[in-house]
Write a protein that holds these residues in place. Structure first.
Motif, short mmCIF file in Angstrom:
data_model
loop_
_atom_site.label_atom_id
_atom_site.label_comp_id
_atom_site.label_asym_id
_atom_site.label_seq_id
_atom_site.Cartn_x
_atom_site.Cartn_y
_atom_site.Cartn_z
N THR A 47 -6.38 6.86 5.82
CA THR A 47 -7.69 7.31 6.25
C THR A 47 -8.74 7.04 5.18
OG1 THR A 47 -8.91 9.20 7.18
CG2 THR A 47 -7.41 9.68 5.36
N ASN A 48 -9.95 6.74 5.63
CA ASN A 48 -11.08 6.48 4.74
C ASN A 48 -10.82 5.37 3.73
OD1 ASN A 48 -12.76 8.50 5.87
ND2 ASN A 48 -11.68 10.06 4.69
N SER A 49 -9.95 4.44 4.10
CA SER A 49 -9.68 3.33 3.18
C SER A 49 -10.46 2.10 3.59
CB SER A 49 -8.18 3.00 3.16
OG SER A 49 -7.72 2.64 4.44
N ARG A 50 -10.90 1.35 2.63
CA ARG A 50 -11.59 0.09 2.86
C ARG A 50 -10.53 -1.00 2.96
NH1 ARG A 50 -16.77 -1.81 2.14
NH2 ARG A 50 -16.95 -4.00 1.53
N LEU A 51 -10.57 -1.80 4.04
CA LEU A 51 -9.50 -2.77 4.25
C LEU A 51 -9.43 -3.80 3.12
CD1 LEU A 51 -9.48 -3.46 8.11
CD2 LEU A 51 -8.26 -1.74 6.78
N GLY A 52 -10.55 -4.02 2.44
CA GLY A 52 -10.53 -4.96 1.34
C GLY A 52 -9.98 -4.39 0.04
N ASP A 53 -9.70 -3.08 0.02
CA ASP A 53 -9.22 -2.43 -1.21
C ASP A 53 -7.86 -1.77 -1.03
OD1 ASP A 53 -11.62 -3.11 -2.47
OD2 ASP A 53 -12.61 -1.23 -1.89
N LEU A 54 -7.08 -2.23 -0.06
CA LEU A 54 -5.78 -1.59 0.21
C LEU A 54 -4.82 -1.77 -0.96
CD1 LEU A 54 -5.28 -2.69 3.93
CD2 LEU A 54 -6.02 -0.44 3.10
N ASP A 55 -3.95 -0.77 -1.12
CA ASP A 55 -2.93 -0.76 -2.17
C ASP A 55 -1.57 -0.65 -1.49
OD1 ASP A 55 -1.09 0.00 -4.15
OD2 ASP A 55 -2.60 1.07 -5.30
N VAL A 56 -0.67 -1.57 -1.79
CA VAL A 56 0.67 -1.57 -1.19
C VAL A 56 1.35 -0.22 -1.33
CG1 VAL A 56 2.99 -2.54 -1.43
CG2 VAL A 56 1.01 -4.06 -1.42
N GLU A 57 1.21 0.40 -2.49
CA GLU A 57 1.91 1.65 -2.78
C GLU A 57 1.34 2.84 -2.00
OE1 GLU A 57 4.50 1.96 -4.59
OE2 GLU A 57 4.60 0.12 -5.78
N ARG A 58 0.08 2.74 -1.54
CA ARG A 58 -0.57 3.90 -0.94
C ARG A 58 -0.63 3.83 0.59
NH1 ARG A 58 -5.87 5.52 -4.31
NH2 ARG A 58 -5.59 7.33 -2.95
N LEU A 59 -0.12 2.76 1.19
CA LEU A 59 -0.11 2.69 2.64
C LEU A 59 0.71 3.84 3.22
CD1 LEU A 59 0.43 -1.13 3.27
CD2 LEU A 59 -1.71 0.15 3.35
N SER A 60 0.28 4.35 4.35
CA SER A 60 0.98 5.47 5.00
C SER A 60 2.26 4.97 5.66
CB SER A 60 0.09 6.10 6.07
OG SER A 60 -1.16 6.49 5.54
N VAL A 61 3.32 5.74 5.50
CA VAL A 61 4.57 5.46 6.20
C VAL A 61 4.84 6.64 7.12
CG1 VAL A 61 7.02 4.94 5.98
CG2 VAL A 61 5.43 4.18 4.20
N LEU A 62 4.95 6.36 8.42
CA LEU A 62 5.07 7.42 9.41
C LEU A 62 6.38 7.31 10.17
CD1 LEU A 62 1.49 7.08 10.99
CD2 LEU A 62 2.18 8.53 9.07
N ALA A 63 6.92 8.47 10.53
CA ALA A 63 8.06 8.51 11.44
C ALA A 63 7.56 8.12 12.84
CB ALA A 63 8.66 9.91 11.45
N PRO A 64 8.47 7.76 13.76
CA PRO A 64 8.04 7.38 15.11
C PRO A 64 7.20 8.45 15.81
CG PRO A 64 10.31 6.72 14.76
CD PRO A 64 9.92 7.55 13.56
N ASP A 65 7.41 9.73 15.44
CA ASP A 65 6.64 10.80 16.07
C ASP A 65 5.30 11.06 15.37
OD1 ASP A 65 7.37 12.05 13.73
OD2 ASP A 65 8.42 13.71 14.69
N GLY A 66 5.00 10.27 14.33
CA GLY A 66 3.73 10.40 13.63
C GLY A 66 3.80 11.21 12.36
N GLY A 67 4.92 11.86 12.07
CA GLY A 67 5.04 12.62 10.83
C GLY A 67 5.00 11.70 9.62
N ARG A 68 4.29 12.14 8.59
CA ARG A 68 4.15 11.29 7.39
C ARG A 68 5.39 11.38 6.53
NH1 ARG A 68 0.60 12.06 2.36
NH2 ARG A 68 -0.02 13.99 3.37
N ILE A 69 5.92 10.22 6.16
CA ILE A 69 7.10 10.13 5.31
C ILE A 69 6.70 9.86 3.87
CG2 ILE A 69 9.22 8.84 4.86
CD1 ILE A 69 9.27 8.15 7.86
N ALA A 70 5.72 9.00 3.70
CA ALA A 70 5.30 8.62 2.34
C ALA A 70 3.90 8.05 2.42
CB ALA A 70 6.27 7.58 1.76
N GLY A 71 3.30 7.89 1.23
CA GLY A 71 1.98 7.29 1.14
C GLY A 71 0.86 8.28 1.42
#
Length: 219
Positions: A47-71
């Motif tokens: 959320t609130n991220s600029r697509l030109g400034d993305l960081d591999v380590e900070r991308l959201s990782v979600l379970a299939p139901d939408g629960g956040r796993i990491a990031g």
């Protein structure tokens, strides 16, 4: 991180974000990208991220139901992505943008809600296909998920009124190529307003589908 099986997908999302930003298709912190892995996990821009400034380590990782796993916390529009994935089992990537020309078309009155853009080029027919319109909902409105889900099963590309397009593909490359082609067609559509045009006819469209296959289609 180096032994993460999703590292290649994470890297591809970051590269795609940079490219879309460089092309001027993702102003400010608008737009979001996701990819669905074979195990059902979803990698998404935060959320609130600029697509030109993305960081591999900070991308959201979600379970299939939408629960956040990491990031970091995901885009507030992650529920739209899950609604599309639920409706399209063959989709493994989604790109949603607020790109200028397609967003401008989404604000126009009198659009055909079953297909917002005419088939001006073969490439639009081949990569995008039909572009139905969903009426305006405020950003983050959960009611939008039901409409997206019902429409996405038969359409890989959808235009959200007064908002922008969301496009699904079998891969990040397919989704990105389709949404870039959509933006170019929207630009042509706006440039040609008031000028007599010659869209492809039904016979020409059917030939393209026969030779190259139809984009989108029922899942």
């Amino acid at each position: 991180m180096t032994d993460d099986p999703a590292l290649a997908i994470r890297t591809d999302i970051v590269r795609l974000g940079h490219r879309l930003c460089d092309l001027g298709l993702a102003p400010g912190s608008s737009g979001n990208i996701s990819a669905r892995l074979a195990d059902g996990r979803i990698i998404m821009t935060p959320t609130n991220s600029r697509l030109g400034d993305l960081d591999v380590e900070r991308l959201s990782v979600l379970a299939p139901d939408g629960g956040r796993i990491a990031g970091d916390p995901p885009s507030k529009e992650e529920f739209l992505h899950r609604a599309v994935y639920d409706a399209r089992p063959g989709a493994h990537a989604i790109v949603h943008l607020h790109a200028t020309h397609s967003a401008a078309v989404s604000c126009m009155d009198g659009l055909d809600p079953s297909d917002c853009l005419p088939p001006l080029t073969a490439y639009h027919v081949m990569k995008v296909g039909r572009l139905p319109l969903i009426p305006y909902h405020r950003p983050g409105d959960p009611a939008l998920a039901d409409q997206i889900g019902s429409m996405a099963s038969a359409n890989a590309a959808i235009l959200l009124a007064n908002h922008g397009p969301i496009v699904a593909g079998k891969s990040l490359a397919e989704a990105a190529n389709a949404i870039e082609e959509l933006e170019e067609t929207a630009k042509l559509f706006l440039l040609l307003r008031g000028t007599p045009t010659r869209p492809l006819n039904a016979t020409q469209i059917e030939e393209l589908h026969r030779v190259f296959g139809a984009p989108g289609g029922a899942q």
